[in-house]
Design a protein around this motif. Structure first.
Motif, PDB file in Angstrom:
ATOM      1  N   PRO A   1      34.716  39.153  21.970  1.00  0.00           N
ATOM      2  CA  PRO A   1      33.574  39.955  21.487  1.00  0.00           C
ATOM      3  C   PRO A   1      32.227  39.253  21.626  1.00  0.00           C
ATOM      4  CG  PRO A   1      34.892  39.133  19.660  1.00  0.00           C
ATOM      5  CD  PRO A   1      35.672  38.835  20.898  1.00  0.00           C
ATOM      6  N   GLU A   2      32.223  37.916  21.601  1.00  0.00           N
ATOM      7  CA  GLU A   2      30.957  37.191  21.698  1.00  0.00           C
ATOM      8  C   GLU A   2      30.608  36.843  23.147  1.00  0.00           C
ATOM      9  OE1 GLU A   2      31.273  33.783  19.235  1.00  0.00           O
ATOM     10  OE2 GLU A   2      31.400  34.925  17.360  1.00  0.00           O
ATOM     11  N   ARG A   3      31.640  36.763  24.016  1.00  0.00           N
ATOM     12  CA  ARG A   3      31.406  36.391  25.408  1.00  0.00           C
ATOM     13  C   ARG A   3      32.233  37.282  26.324  1.00  0.00           C
ATOM     14  NH1 ARG A   3      32.165  29.905  25.358  1.00  0.00           N
ATOM     15  NH2 ARG A   3      34.328  30.608  25.170  1.00  0.00           N
ATOM     16  N   PRO A   4      31.906  38.572  26.401  1.00  0.00           N
ATOM     17  CA  PRO A   4      32.713  39.502  27.195  1.00  0.00           C
ATOM     18  C   PRO A   4      32.579  39.256  28.707  1.00  0.00           C
ATOM     19  CG  PRO A   4      30.734  40.587  26.416  1.00  0.00           C
ATOM     20  CD  PRO A   4      30.779  39.248  25.741  1.00  0.00           C
ATOM     21  N   VAL A   5      33.641  39.584  29.415  1.00  0.00           N
ATOM     22  CA  VAL A   5      33.689  39.448  30.875  1.00  0.00           C
ATOM     23  C   VAL A   5      34.247  40.741  31.452  1.00  0.00           C
ATOM     24  CG1 VAL A   5      34.613  38.111  32.820  1.00  0.00           C
ATOM     25  CG2 VAL A   5      34.090  36.958  30.657  1.00  0.00           C
ATOM     26  N   GLN A   6      33.783  41.112  32.635  1.00  0.00           N
ATOM     27  CA  GLN A   6      34.289  42.321  33.289  1.00  0.00           C
ATOM     28  C   GLN A   6      34.428  42.083  34.784  1.00  0.00           C
ATOM     29  OE1 GLN A   6      31.267  44.851  31.750  1.00  0.00           O
ATOM     30  NE2 GLN A   6      29.726  44.260  33.257  1.00  0.00           N
ATOM     31  N   ILE A   7      35.336  42.853  35.421  1.00  0.00           N
ATOM     32  CA  ILE A   7      35.630  42.682  36.843  1.00  0.00           C
ATOM     33  C   ILE A   7      35.485  44.016  37.547  1.00  0.00           C
ATOM     34  CG2 ILE A   7      37.251  41.765  38.525  1.00  0.00           C
ATOM     35  CD1 ILE A   7      38.810  40.533  36.191  1.00  0.00           C
ATOM     36  N   ILE A   8      34.768  44.001  38.668  1.00  0.00           N
ATOM     37  CA  ILE A   8      34.652  45.202  39.508  1.00  0.00           C
ATOM     38  C   ILE A   8      35.322  44.890  40.844  1.00  0.00           C
ATOM     39  CG2 ILE A   8      33.115  46.861  40.592  1.00  0.00           C
ATOM     40  CD1 ILE A   8      31.024  46.210  38.496  1.00  0.00           C
ATOM     41  N   PHE A   9      36.381  45.643  41.146  1.00  0.00           N
ATOM     42  CA  PHE A   9      37.084  45.524  42.416  1.00  0.00           C
ATOM     43  C   PHE A   9      36.657  46.655  43.341  1.00  0.00           C
ATOM     44  CE2 PHE A   9      40.052  43.409  39.514  1.00  0.00           C
ATOM     45  CZ  PHE A   9      40.447  42.299  40.250  1.00  0.00           C
ATOM     46  N   ALA A  10      36.613  46.372  44.638  1.00  0.00           N
ATOM     47  CA  ALA A  10      36.374  47.413  45.636  1.00  0.00           C
ATOM     48  C   ALA A  10      36.999  46.951  46.946  1.00  0.00           C
ATOM     49  CB  ALA A  10      34.884  47.676  45.822  1.00  0.00           C
ATOM     50  N   GLY A  11      37.460  47.887  47.725  1.00  0.00           N
ATOM     51  CA  GLY A  11      38.032  47.514  49.012  1.00  0.00           C
ATOM     52  C   GLY A  11      38.987  48.565  49.524  1.00  0.00           C
ATOM     53  N   LYS A  12      39.466  48.332  50.733  1.00  0.00           N
ATOM     54  CA  LYS A  12      40.417  49.241  51.367  1.00  0.00           C
ATOM     55  C   LYS A  12      41.533  48.437  52.008  1.00  0.00           C
ATOM     56  CE  LYS A  12      37.225  52.990  52.668  1.00  0.00           C
ATOM     57  NZ  LYS A  12      36.641  53.728  53.823  1.00  0.00           N
TER      58      LYS A  12
END
Length: 539
Positions: A217-228
């Motif tokens: 909650p204090e240090r959130p991380v997120q990942i965005i994937f894209a590709g084929k």
């Protein structure tokens, strides 16, 4: 000139005969000789015809697209130059580069114009220009980067909503797309072709540990994937399925997003707006890779396996390395080890550095690393540098050599061809009759080692050959490693076709050393000493 590919295409002899049966006579070659140009073993009539081997044999210049790719290519194709030491196989390397103006955001483009000056656009490989990155105010650079992250999040939400609507998802699920991702959270970008060796799911091998990292909650991380994935690559499609399946779990629903229909627009948003660029290929299968270069030009920090371009680009000041370049025999064990290393990097270094903020909310340590990456990587991995190296190392030498050989009705080309034919006829008689060191078996560090070699030349003259001293430390298997090469000069010619050549080398390190003597054809018009694939070594 042949840029060396990572793989090669081959065709059966029957197919080649069907389409090229009338071509070889026009070249003055038999069908067997023609097909032999595209085979590892020219005499093996059952071996398929390889376009890569044909190109390697007929090119004057051959290059890989990174230093590590050069090492791999020399080992891979050493079979085409029997007897030639691996480090002398005539395949050089010119590392890929990217065209910055095609990938840098408009915001950062303006920032560069103000603080680097307009010359960065015309000569991006000039290192002195990029030192001016230090003049960009920290707050201005960071606010510019935050705007780009906000745009990336907004773009990802729109794309995700459109994906869900096309799939006929429930309206509640579509509405949730407006709440995925956090414009202020540490954002990891991963976009590329979904080939299995790129291991898109490496970070996902321990879902529980990953969930703890992403949902802090204090240090959130997120990942965005894209590709084929390639339409026929079922394994690559399975990786995409795994990512989408995981992203639908409640604990990942707002932290992991996969963007479909990957194209240059998606790629631009990601390389401009991510904070971290993730690259996880199985070493040494990544020839070069350029997406990380595009990200670095935008101030995005790379975390990658030491493969492709990152193997030569990485220093602790500009990003993070997953491992130290180890290669395991068991790929599953390697994936487990590197997945744990990546998670540790996230937990102990990357996330803490990003969220280490002062009173003005600036991550000064992160910004300093952004500037270091821009200063070090941008001039080294620009398309400007790459094109210059191609011109200087390949195109201009080939042009000048071609002009000289074709002058006066191809006179020098005809002379070179006749000389090669004579050398090939005489080569079976060439041998190293003896080698002796005039210093004995023990030499002090720094001393000069004098060597004499007796070479039987048969019908050839001393100036038809290059005789070289090849020497260096011995590895545990007794082979010469990290070799140095010194030319040897003809000193005496006796009446039985034996010529004495002399040379010297300096023993610069202690330990067990070895030396041998190589004899190669030599002609001023040959592109490389190994053009003819002929070499004789001392036994």
């Amino acid at each position: 000139h042949t840029p060396v590919p990572a793989g090669h295409d081959s065709f059966p002899p029957e197919l080649m005969n069907q389409y090229f049966g009338e071509y070889s006579p026009a070249l003055g070659l038999s069908n067997q000789d023609f097909l032999g140009l595209g085979r590892r073993n020219p005499a093996d009539g059952r071996e398929p015809f390889s376009l890569t081997i044909l190109a390697l044999r007929l090119s004057a210049h051959r290059n890989a697209v990174s230093r590590l790719h050069g090492q791999v290519s020399r080992k891979m194709w050493q079979v085409l130059w029997p007897g030639v030491p691996e480090d002398e196989v005539p395949v050089t390397s010119i590392t890929n580069g990217v065209h910055f103006r095609s990938w840098i955001s408009h915001d950062l483009d303006g920032l560069y114009d103000r603080y680097l000056g307009p010359r960065w656009q015309d000569n991006p490989s000039d290192e002195s220009i990029w030192w001016r990155v230090e003049e960009i105010p920290e707050e201005e650079l960071w606010r510019t980067h935050e705007r780009r992250r906000e745009r990336l999040v907004a773009f990802a939400r729109r794309r995700l909503r459109a994906q869900l609507e096309r799939r006929g998802a429930l309206q509640t699920e579509v509405a949730e797309a407006e709440e995925v991702l956090d414009p202020e959270a540490l954002t990891i970008g991963f976009s590329r072709r979904f080939a299995t060796y790129k291991r898109a799911t490496l970070l996902l091998r321990d879902p529980d540990r990953l969930a703890a990292i992403l949902n802090n909650p204090e240090r959130p991380v997120q990942i965005i994937f894209a590709g084929k994935a390639h339409p026929r690559d079922g394994a690559g499609k399975e990786l995409i399925r795994q990512i989408i399946h995981l992203s639908r779990e409640d604990r990942f629903r707002r932290r992991i997003v996969f963007l479909e229909d990957y194209d240059m627009t998606v790629a631009r948003y990601l390389v401009q707006g991510a904070d971290v660029w993730l690259n996880t290929p199985l070493r040494p299968l990544e020839a070069s890779g350029t997406s990380g270069m595009k990200a670095a030009a935008n101030g995005v920090l790379n975390v990658s396996v030491l493969d492709g371009w990152w193997d030569e680009a990485y220093t602790p000041a500009v990003g993070w390395a997953i491992g130290r370049g180890e290669v395991y025999e068991d790929e599953a064990i390697q994936a487990d080890v590197e997945s744990r290393v990546l998670c540790e990097l996230m937990e102990k270094e990357i996330v803490p550095l990003f969220y280490d903020r002062g009173r003005n909310r600036l991550p000064r340590g992160w910004i300093a690393r952004m500037k270091d990456a821009m200063r070090a990587l941008c001039p080294a991995f620009s398309a400007s540098r790459m094109v210059r190296e191609y011109v200087e190392q390949c195109y201009l030498p080939a042009f000048h050599r071609g002009t000289a050989l074709s002058a006066e009705g191809m006179a020098r080309a005809r002379e070179l061809a006749a000389w090669k034919a004579a050398v090939r006829r005489a080569w079976p008689e060439v041998r190293v009759a003896g080698v002796e060191s005039l210093n004995g078996n023990e030499v002090k560090v720094g001393a000069c080692v004098e060597v004499r070699a007796k070479v039987a030349l048969g019908e050839l003259r001393p100036d038809d050959v290059a005789v070289r001293l090849y020497w260096g430390r011995l590895d545990p298997s007794g082979a010469i490693s990290a070799a140095a090469v010194s030319p040897m000069a003809p000193a005496d010619m006796n009446g039985d076709g034996i010529c004495v050549f002399t040379g010297e080398a300096v023993a610069r390190t202690s330990g067990r050393h070895g030396l041998t003597v190589h004899v190669l054809p030599r002609h001023a018009d040959m592109a490389t000493p190994h053009d003819m694939g002929l070499i004789v070594s001392a036994v």
